[in-house]
Enzyme design. Sequence first.
Site, PDB file in Angstrom:
ATOM      1  N   CYS A   1      16.624  -7.435   8.623  1.00  0.00           N
ATOM      2  CA  CYS A   1      17.933  -8.077   8.775  1.00  0.00           C
ATOM      3  C   CYS A   1      18.558  -7.737  10.128  1.00  0.00           C
ATOM      4  O   CYS A   1      18.309  -6.677  10.691  1.00  0.00           O
ATOM      5  CB  CYS A   1      18.893  -7.601   7.698  1.00  0.00           C
TER       6      CYS A   1
ATOM      7  N   ARG B   1      12.820  -9.893  14.762  1.00  0.00           N
ATOM      8  CA  ARG B   1      12.737  -8.937  13.666  1.00  0.00           C
ATOM      9  C   ARG B   1      12.278  -9.591  12.374  1.00  0.00           C
ATOM     10  O   ARG B   1      11.937  -8.897  11.420  1.00  0.00           O
ATOM     11  CB  ARG B   1      14.119  -8.311  13.432  1.00  0.00           C
TER      12      ARG B   1
ATOM     13  N   TRP C   1      16.643 -10.595   5.528  1.00  0.00           N
ATOM     14  CA  TRP C   1      15.238 -10.416   5.220  1.00  0.00           C
ATOM     15  C   TRP C   1      15.203  -9.901   3.790  1.00  0.00           C
ATOM     16  O   TRP C   1      15.569  -8.763   3.523  1.00  0.00           O
ATOM     17  CB  TRP C   1      14.701  -9.385   6.193  1.00  0.00           C
TER      18      TRP C   1
ATOM     19  N   ASN D   1      23.225  -4.521   6.222  1.00  0.00           N
ATOM     20  CA  ASN D   1      21.805  -4.156   6.261  1.00  0.00           C
ATOM     21  C   ASN D   1      21.637  -2.881   5.452  1.00  0.00           C
ATOM     22  O   ASN D   1      22.496  -2.005   5.508  1.00  0.00           O
ATOM     23  CB  ASN D   1      21.340  -3.852   7.688  1.00  0.00           C
ATOM     24  N   GLY D   2      20.533  -2.757   4.740  1.00  0.00           N
ATOM     25  CA  GLY D   2      20.299  -1.544   3.957  1.00  0.00           C
ATOM     26  C   GLY D   2      20.198  -1.882   2.485  1.00  0.00           C
ATOM     27  O   GLY D   2      20.087  -3.064   2.112  1.00  0.00           O
TER      28      GLY D   2
ATOM     29  N   GLU E   1     -12.913  -1.830  10.468  1.00  0.00           N
ATOM     30  CA  GLU E   1     -11.683  -2.193  11.181  1.00  0.00           C
ATOM     31  C   GLU E   1     -11.690  -1.615  12.604  1.00  0.00           C
ATOM     32  O   GLU E   1     -11.287  -2.291  13.555  1.00  0.00           O
ATOM     33  CB  GLU E   1     -10.466  -1.707  10.376  1.00  0.00           C
TER      34      GLU E   1
ATOM     35  N   LYS F   1     -11.413  -3.926  15.910  1.00  0.00           N
ATOM     36  CA  LYS F   1     -10.356  -3.744  16.923  1.00  0.00           C
ATOM     37  C   LYS F   1     -10.988  -3.652  18.305  1.00  0.00           C
ATOM     38  O   LYS F   1     -10.518  -4.261  19.245  1.00  0.00           O
ATOM     39  CB  LYS F   1      -9.533  -2.464  16.674  1.00  0.00           C
TER      40      LYS F   1
ATOM     41  N   GLU G   1     -12.601  -7.116  19.525  1.00  0.00           N
ATOM     42  CA  GLU G   1     -11.719  -8.249  19.818  1.00  0.00           C
ATOM     43  C   GLU G   1     -10.871  -8.041  21.067  1.00  0.00           C
ATOM     44  O   GLU G   1     -10.534  -9.011  21.739  1.00  0.00           O
ATOM     45  CB  GLU G   1     -10.860  -8.625  18.613  1.00  0.00           C
TER      46      GLU G   1
ATOM     47  N   HIS H   1     -31.114   3.099   7.417  1.00  0.00           N
ATOM     48  CA  HIS H   1     -31.844   1.895   7.007  1.00  0.00           C
ATOM     49  C   HIS H   1     -31.922   0.872   8.134  1.00  0.00           C
ATOM     50  O   HIS H   1     -32.209  -0.298   7.886  1.00  0.00           O
ATOM     51  CB  HIS H   1     -31.178   1.271   5.770  1.00  0.00           C
TER      52      HIS H   1
ATOM     53  N   LYS I   1      -3.224 -15.753  17.135  1.00  0.00           N
ATOM     54  CA  LYS I   1      -2.584 -14.846  16.186  1.00  0.00           C
ATOM     55  C   LYS I   1      -2.726 -15.351  14.763  1.00  0.00           C
ATOM     56  O   LYS I   1      -2.920 -14.579  13.833  1.00  0.00           O
ATOM     57  CB  LYS I   1      -1.099 -14.685  16.552  1.00  0.00           C
TER      58      LYS I   1
END
Length: 596
Positions: free
Chosen positions: A2, A27, A72, A98-99, A469, A473, A476, A492, A591
């Site tokens: 938010c 945000r 949000w 907010n919160g 992963e 990273k 890419e 193996h 993206k």
Amino acid sequence: MCGIIGYIGEKEAIPILINGLKKLEYRGYDSAGLTIQNNSQLSTIKKQGKIKELEKNLKDSKSKIGIAHTRWATHGKPNEINAHPHINQNNSISIVHNGIIENHNALKELLEKEGVKFSSNTDSEILAHLISKFYKDDLEEATIKALELVEGTYGLAVINKDKEEIIVARKGSPLIIGLGEHENFVASDVPAILEHTKRVIYLDDNEIAKIKKDSYKVKHINGNYVDKEIHEIKWSLDKIEKKGFKHFMLKEIYEQPLSIKNALRGRLTDNIKLNLNFDINEIQRIILLACGTSWHSALIGKHLIEKLTNIPVEVDYASEFRYRNPVISEKDLTIVISQSGETADTLAALKKAKSKKSKTLGLINVVGSTIAREVDSGIYLHAGPEIGVASTKAFTSQVLSLALLSLQLAKGKNLPIRQDLMDEIKILPNKISEFLKEDTKIREIAKEFKDSKNFLYLGRGINFPVALEGALKLKEISYIHAEGYPAAEMKHGPIALIDENMPVVFIATKSDLSPKILSNMQEVKSRNGKIIAIKNDNDYEIKKLADYTIKVPDTLEELSPIMNVLPLQLLAYHIADLKGIDVDKPRNLAKSVTVE
Ligand code: F6R
């Protein structure tokens, strides 16, 4: 997350509020709204979706005071009613918040008994009614009285129809005051007001301020006035968006203590609280579907869900699943995982699962995205916008959300509560911050290996997906060929590749399989491979074998993928940066992959 902006001065408020909201768009938000004060009247306009929607509904006004918000969703759906500002019953007081108000149920009951009618499903609306309850003729005093009853966090701005002032208060959610000439501003973050002023005051927790166009006064909530330092902002707007980091990717790696906190917010207190609209006892099997990095988190999710719930789990690439004839029924729960919520293969796989009557759940970062709208129920990651093409903070938030989901499913099945896991999750953000101090060391290691042509990443059990992963990273963003393998699989086949030119990254943090990882390391060492080991404290055996070690804080094995991926993200980042690659926009990658 938010965002708040408020204005009081001599200019027309609406354009300033709208521009401020736009600066906070990065945000993430699902709805937006504002209240302006004019001729002793408050006018509030709120819209679901983008700020553009709000703009379309605004008329010219002479108002010189207003507050605005991008929301949000945490409590209640992302819709117009739940959007901020929230007003009291006679439309004389408006708030943006907010919160989270943790005791909002108890406060709501109390107010309802007094005849207050609530119009939204948010915790924030409580504040408008509470302040109204205490309001005689002093808005600040009424706000203090209301906040004395509140448990939770707030960044709060309040206006009243008759007062030429904005009251702001802070506890656990940032708020700043921006100082101008015959005008002042409030905001949750600097970018919102930076085009108007560079002079700001950061409110601290438990402080409240009365802001007029030519003055401001800050008090501690106990009534004592506080002398606040005025800070001069030295950055440009562009820099702030990257928050001073060279790349968005690095900024996003560093944001992980916060993104993990955000994924937890309101969901884990003394107990686990996820709203799922299905009965877990009717589910016989879970199917996890995703692509790329999100698929890696799905592999970790399988370990977590099976361990905590005993429910069998299958993981599939969304792109494969969509073209199979999967055997599924209404007894299955299909979970799709996607940062963007727009990945074409994941969306198609979801539709296939739905066509076979499977129940569906989404773990999505982007609020209001197509996949988020298609699933029966969802868990937003709340990692904030991820701008770097290589996914980092979304991955760790996915894994964390899968851990929370596993706890919730176990609770639904009346299985023993894993208090140790809940306790450890709460301290994870601090451990991540602690680890990020190792960054300089990782850059030094990156210098040694930036010209390597190949890399091998090895891990076992719940950390095998972390090896995948780490390799993804690296390839890419640095264009170095890298493979991830379960460590035991090395003999193996891939062992044939090992010589003095092959760096091998071992994920070797403590686990039941640690002795086996050590013997895999010995196999690499005896073939002159270069070992980079991710390890915990005081592991002398590893120290003897490895050429380089990176220490990560101890944590429970269930959460170790979150800690262990951090050095791999940083290693990939530094290698790519040292090679001069545009880390945020590596070649050939987008993206969000909205085509097949
Ligand atoms: C890698 C990466 C991609 C995405 C994949 C799925 O760093 O970002 O592999 O994970 O394209 O994207 P989402 O999660 O948006 O569905």
